[in-house]
Design an enzyme around this catalytic site. Structure first.
Site, PDB file in Angstrom:
ATOM      1  N   ASP A   9       0.895  -1.273  -0.129  1.00  0.00           N
ATOM      2  CA  ASP A   9      -0.080  -0.030  -0.045  1.00  0.00           C
ATOM      3  C   ASP A   9       1.135   1.198   0.109  1.00  0.00           C
ATOM      4  OD1 ASP A   9      -2.350   1.454   0.429  1.00  0.00           O
ATOM      5  OD2 ASP A   9      -2.043   1.767   2.441  1.00  0.00           O
ATOM      6  N   ASP A  11      -0.134   5.213   1.142  1.00  0.00           N
ATOM      7  CA  ASP A  11      -0.042   6.033   2.151  1.00  0.00           C
ATOM      8  C   ASP A  11      -0.260   5.371   3.553  1.00  0.00           C
ATOM      9  OD1 ASP A  11      -0.268   8.147   0.175  1.00  0.00           O
ATOM     10  OD2 ASP A  11      -2.321   7.862  -0.094  1.00  0.00           O
ATOM     11  N   CYS A  90      -6.280   3.011  -8.254  1.00  0.00           N
ATOM     12  CA  CYS A  90      -7.471   2.978  -8.537  1.00  0.00           C
ATOM     13  C   CYS A  90      -8.248   4.366  -8.274  1.00  0.00           C
ATOM     14  CB  CYS A  90      -8.452   2.137  -7.621  1.00  0.00           C
ATOM     15  SG  CYS A  90     -10.156   2.292  -7.834  1.00  0.00           S
TER      16      CYS A  90
END
Length: 179
Positions: A9, A11, A90
């Site tokens: 991931d 952030d 996304c």
């Protein structure tokens, strides 16, 4: 022979999550993240970032802004002989986005569309791979594709949430090296 990967991931995993980070001047690596990515590179893992960026869909910033930030991240990593092999993001949100970005998609975590694309693009064996993130949606995605999962948290969690927990990315990478 298929590749192994660590899906990250962005952030809260690689950089300090300041909310909708999209400007270079707001980007700040979490302590140890650069070193962790370098270790993954040295150990033959493809390093792939998969991130929900609904700020695009909400009109806060553009896809180009995100791409520019990702180029900056890799240029900073290159100064330390490290790299991220690919970034997938996304831009959608099913209820809060505007225009073409307001939709149910298969790429917003915890769905697996972006993971599946990366698995194909890089010929990755999910069972030899890891998903590391700071949210349950990251872990759900990892479980769905058959990868091992590491939740970044300093809080106690139920045993069945993720395969492992670590306090930060560097600790997670050290855990992978022990396996």
């Amino acid at each position: 022979m298929k590749n192994k990967a660590v899906f990250l991931d962005r952030d809260g995993t690689i950089n300090i999550d300041k909310g909708y980070v999209h400007r270079i001047e707001d980007f700040e690596f979490i302590e140890g993240a650069v070193e962790a990515i370098g270790i993954l590179n040295e150990n033959g893992f493809k390093v792939i970032v998969i991130t929900n960026q609904s700020g695009i869909g909400r009109g806060y910033y553009t896809e180009k802004d995100v791409e520019k930030l990702h180029q900056y991240i890799n240029s900073e990593l290159a100064k330390h002989n490290a790299r991220i092999d690919a970034f997938y993001f996304c831009p959608h949100h099913p209820t809060e986005a505007l225009g073409k970005y307001r939709m149910e998609c298969n790429c917003r975590k915890p769905k697996t569309g972006l993971f599946e694309k990366a698995l194909r693009d890089f010929d990755i064996d999910a069972q030899k791979s890891y998903v590391i993130g700071n949210s349950i949606t990251d872990i759900e995605s990892g479980r769905k594709i058959g990868a091992r999962t590491i939740l970044l948290t300093d809080q106690p969690i139920p045993d069945n949430i993720s395969d492992f927990t670590a306090k930060n990315l560097l600790s997670a990478v050290r855990l992978i090296n022990e396996k």
